[in-house]
Enzyme design. Sequence first.
Site, PDB file in Angstrom:
ATOM      1  N   ARG A 121      50.503  11.770  -8.667  1.00  0.00           N
ATOM      2  CA  ARG A 121      50.941  12.648  -9.776  1.00  0.00           C
ATOM      3  C   ARG A 121      50.876  14.121  -9.364  1.00  0.00           C
ATOM      4  O   ARG A 121      49.924  14.566  -8.759  1.00  0.00           O
ATOM      5  CB  ARG A 121      50.037  12.417 -10.988  1.00  0.00           C
ATOM      6  CG  ARG A 121      50.277  13.430 -12.109  1.00  0.00           C
ATOM      7  CD  ARG A 121      49.641  13.056 -13.411  1.00  0.00           C
ATOM      8  NE  ARG A 121      48.248  12.687 -13.307  1.00  0.00           N
ATOM      9  CZ  ARG A 121      47.595  12.010 -14.252  1.00  0.00           C
ATOM     10  NH1 ARG A 121      48.222  11.622 -15.343  1.00  0.00           N
ATOM     11  NH2 ARG A 121      46.327  11.729 -14.099  1.00  0.00           N
ATOM     12  N   ARG A 161      46.478  17.260 -10.117  1.00  0.00           N
ATOM     13  CA  ARG A 161      45.557  17.614 -11.194  1.00  0.00           C
ATOM     14  C   ARG A 161      44.143  17.665 -10.618  1.00  0.00           C
ATOM     15  O   ARG A 161      43.824  16.862  -9.725  1.00  0.00           O
ATOM     16  CB  ARG A 161      45.664  16.546 -12.295  1.00  0.00           C
ATOM     17  CG  ARG A 161      45.593  17.120 -13.688  1.00  0.00           C
ATOM     18  CD  ARG A 161      45.987  16.085 -14.715  1.00  0.00           C
ATOM     19  NE  ARG A 161      44.880  15.223 -15.106  1.00  0.00           N
ATOM     20  CZ  ARG A 161      44.961  14.288 -16.033  1.00  0.00           C
ATOM     21  NH1 ARG A 161      46.107  14.079 -16.664  1.00  0.00           N
ATOM     22  NH2 ARG A 161      43.934  13.548 -16.347  1.00  0.00           N
ATOM     23  N   ARG A 172      36.406   8.053 -13.058  1.00  0.00           N
ATOM     24  CA  ARG A 172      37.035   7.944 -14.390  1.00  0.00           C
ATOM     25  C   ARG A 172      37.239   6.473 -14.753  1.00  0.00           C
ATOM     26  O   ARG A 172      37.047   6.070 -15.901  1.00  0.00           O
ATOM     27  CB  ARG A 172      38.369   8.697 -14.409  1.00  0.00           C
ATOM     28  CG  ARG A 172      38.174  10.212 -14.450  1.00  0.00           C
ATOM     29  CD  ARG A 172      39.402  10.973 -13.967  1.00  0.00           C
ATOM     30  NE  ARG A 172      40.582  10.762 -14.764  1.00  0.00           N
ATOM     31  CZ  ARG A 172      41.822  11.022 -14.343  1.00  0.00           C
ATOM     32  NH1 ARG A 172      42.029  11.498 -13.122  1.00  0.00           N
ATOM     33  NH2 ARG A 172      42.836  10.822 -15.138  1.00  0.00           N
TER      34      ARG A 172
HETATM   35  P1  AP5 Z   1      50.390   9.239 -17.380  1.00  0.00           P
HETATM   36  O1  AP5 Z   1      51.378   8.983 -18.457  1.00  0.00           O
HETATM   37  O2  AP5 Z   1      50.000  10.662 -17.134  1.00  0.00           O
HETATM   38  O3  AP5 Z   1      49.096   8.337 -17.604  1.00  0.00           O
HETATM   39  P2  AP5 Z   1      47.881   8.513 -18.575  1.00  0.00           P
HETATM   40  O4  AP5 Z   1      47.490   7.157 -19.033  1.00  0.00           O
HETATM   41  O5  AP5 Z   1      48.163   9.538 -19.620  1.00  0.00           O
HETATM   42  O6  AP5 Z   1      46.823   9.040 -17.496  1.00  0.00           O
HETATM   43  P3  AP5 Z   1      45.792  10.225 -17.531  1.00  0.00           P
HETATM   44  O7  AP5 Z   1      45.265  10.289 -16.118  1.00  0.00           O
HETATM   45  O8  AP5 Z   1      46.361  11.491 -18.089  1.00  0.00           O
HETATM   46  O9  AP5 Z   1      44.734   9.632 -18.512  1.00  0.00           O
HETATM   47  P4  AP5 Z   1      43.269   9.953 -18.720  1.00  0.00           P
HETATM   48  O10 AP5 Z   1      42.948   9.132 -19.892  1.00  0.00           O
HETATM   49  O11 AP5 Z   1      42.363   9.762 -17.557  1.00  0.00           O
HETATM   50  O12 AP5 Z   1      43.280  11.538 -18.859  1.00  0.00           O
HETATM   51  P5  AP5 Z   1      43.156  12.501 -20.119  1.00  0.00           P
HETATM   52  O13 AP5 Z   1      44.075  13.612 -19.893  1.00  0.00           O
HETATM   53  O14 AP5 Z   1      43.205  11.761 -21.399  1.00  0.00           O
HETATM   54  O15 AP5 Z   1      50.949   8.577 -16.036  1.00  0.00           O
HETATM   55  C1  AP5 Z   1      50.248   8.700 -14.814  1.00  0.00           C
HETATM   56  C2  AP5 Z   1      51.269   8.784 -13.676  1.00  0.00           C
HETATM   57  O16 AP5 Z   1      51.964   7.541 -13.574  1.00  0.00           O
HETATM   58  C3  AP5 Z   1      52.316   9.854 -13.910  1.00  0.00           C
HETATM   59  O17 AP5 Z   1      52.661  10.475 -12.700  1.00  0.00           O
HETATM   60  C4  AP5 Z   1      53.490   9.072 -14.506  1.00  0.00           C
HETATM   61  O18 AP5 Z   1      54.714   9.685 -14.267  1.00  0.00           O
HETATM   62  C5  AP5 Z   1      53.363   7.735 -13.801  1.00  0.00           C
HETATM   63  N1  AP5 Z   1      53.828   6.614 -14.619  1.00  0.00           N
HETATM   64  C6  AP5 Z   1      53.720   6.484 -15.989  1.00  0.00           C
HETATM   65  N2  AP5 Z   1      54.243   5.314 -16.406  1.00  0.00           N
HETATM   66  C7  AP5 Z   1      54.671   4.674 -15.269  1.00  0.00           C
HETATM   67  C8  AP5 Z   1      55.290   3.408 -15.040  1.00  0.00           C
HETATM   68  N3  AP5 Z   1      55.576   2.558 -16.042  1.00  0.00           N
HETATM   69  N4  AP5 Z   1      55.602   3.087 -13.768  1.00  0.00           N
HETATM   70  C9  AP5 Z   1      55.324   3.927 -12.726  1.00  0.00           C
HETATM   71  N5  AP5 Z   1      54.739   5.160 -12.885  1.00  0.00           N
HETATM   72  C10 AP5 Z   1      54.407   5.512 -14.150  1.00  0.00           C
HETATM   73  O19 AP5 Z   1      41.633  12.990 -19.970  1.00  0.00           O
HETATM   74  C11 AP5 Z   1      41.245  13.842 -18.926  1.00  0.00           C
HETATM   75  C12 AP5 Z   1      39.772  14.204 -19.110  1.00  0.00           C
HETATM   76  O20 AP5 Z   1      39.597  14.932 -20.353  1.00  0.00           O
HETATM   77  C13 AP5 Z   1      38.787  13.043 -19.196  1.00  0.00           C
HETATM   78  O21 AP5 Z   1      38.396  12.581 -17.916  1.00  0.00           O
HETATM   79  C14 AP5 Z   1      37.631  13.693 -19.965  1.00  0.00           C
HETATM   80  O22 AP5 Z   1      36.880  14.551 -19.125  1.00  0.00           O
HETATM   81  C15 AP5 Z   1      38.363  14.563 -20.978  1.00  0.00           C
HETATM   82  N6  AP5 Z   1      38.663  13.853 -22.241  1.00  0.00           N
HETATM   83  C16 AP5 Z   1      39.908  13.646 -22.766  1.00  0.00           C
HETATM   84  N7  AP5 Z   1      39.831  12.969 -23.916  1.00  0.00           N
HETATM   85  C17 AP5 Z   1      38.510  12.732 -24.143  1.00  0.00           C
HETATM   86  C18 AP5 Z   1      37.809  12.062 -25.160  1.00  0.00           C
HETATM   87  N8  AP5 Z   1      38.437  11.477 -26.197  1.00  0.00           N
HETATM   88  N9  AP5 Z   1      36.448  12.002 -25.073  1.00  0.00           N
HETATM   89  C19 AP5 Z   1      35.794  12.584 -24.046  1.00  0.00           C
HETATM   90  N10 AP5 Z   1      36.411  13.239 -23.036  1.00  0.00           N
HETATM   91  C20 AP5 Z   1      37.768  13.310 -23.079  1.00  0.00           C
END
Ligand code: AP5
Length: 245
Positions: A121, A161, A172
Amino acid sequence: MLGPPGAGKGTQAERFAREHGIPKISTGDILREAVQSGTELGRKVKTEMERGELIGDDLIIGIVRERLSQPDAIAGFVLDGFPRTAAQADALDAITAARGPVICVEIRVPDEELIRRVRGRRVCEDCGANADAFVHQVDALPELCQNTDRCRSIGPKWVARSDDSETVVRERLKIYWRDTKPMIDYYSARPTFRRIDGLQTPEQVREALVSAVASALGLPAAQLRSLVAKKLSGVKGGVKGGARP
Ligand code: AP5
């Protein structure tokens, strides 16, 4: 939208929200914006995010409660990245108790594919937008981020990222299996829970998501958009209540 890092929650939440005219509320995006702008919230969470750790429940619940109270979220919303713990799930139930059913969709993808996706990504260094949003060919980065006038004027600066290194992604995933998966299993007993295969193409996942949400509401997929439009016009006209996607 529930699922591990890299499952495609953000990609699908963005599309679903855009196509149905409701806001996408991503706790990860809110926190990254705060870090990027150097706000007090951003300074508090930066180190934990870079290590892949979860931010404290009280802080996250406060952010989501405040965001869901805003007028654009009254008719419905897509939550991406929340809830992630049992305490957050309880808080969401309390916040939405009088607002209709919460539909939970889990996207499942095997760990090795998640790591492959996340390591590949790239995001815009300036605004944080995912490069994939601006390109249709696999493995080709677009020349420019098109998200803002500033991005268009300063040229391409695609970067990984800060929490996407393999070590942090594995951390994670460990936290996901320990803290979030049990909460998803708890949700899975509900009639509004659906599970979809995230190993399909993004378009196939999009279709599966629309079918999942429609079936949780007891509707044919084709009627989903008109239900949301009706609900939105009801809110604009001051009418409250009814089902919420
Ligand atoms: P993408 O759509 O970005 O996947 P995602 O599931 O959103 O992945 P994230 O890594 O953003 O999720 P996350 O839950 O770890 O992070 P978040 O930002 O919530 O897709 C990923 C990649 O794959 C992209 O390049 C995309 O193009 C590709 N792709 C998508 N679909 C595809 C397909 N079908 N086939 C092929 N490729 C595909 O959290 C980040 C941090 O914030 C956490 O670690 C934590 O520190 C904090 N945080 C956020 N929310 C909370 C909470 N509720 N509580 C506590 N801490 C939190």
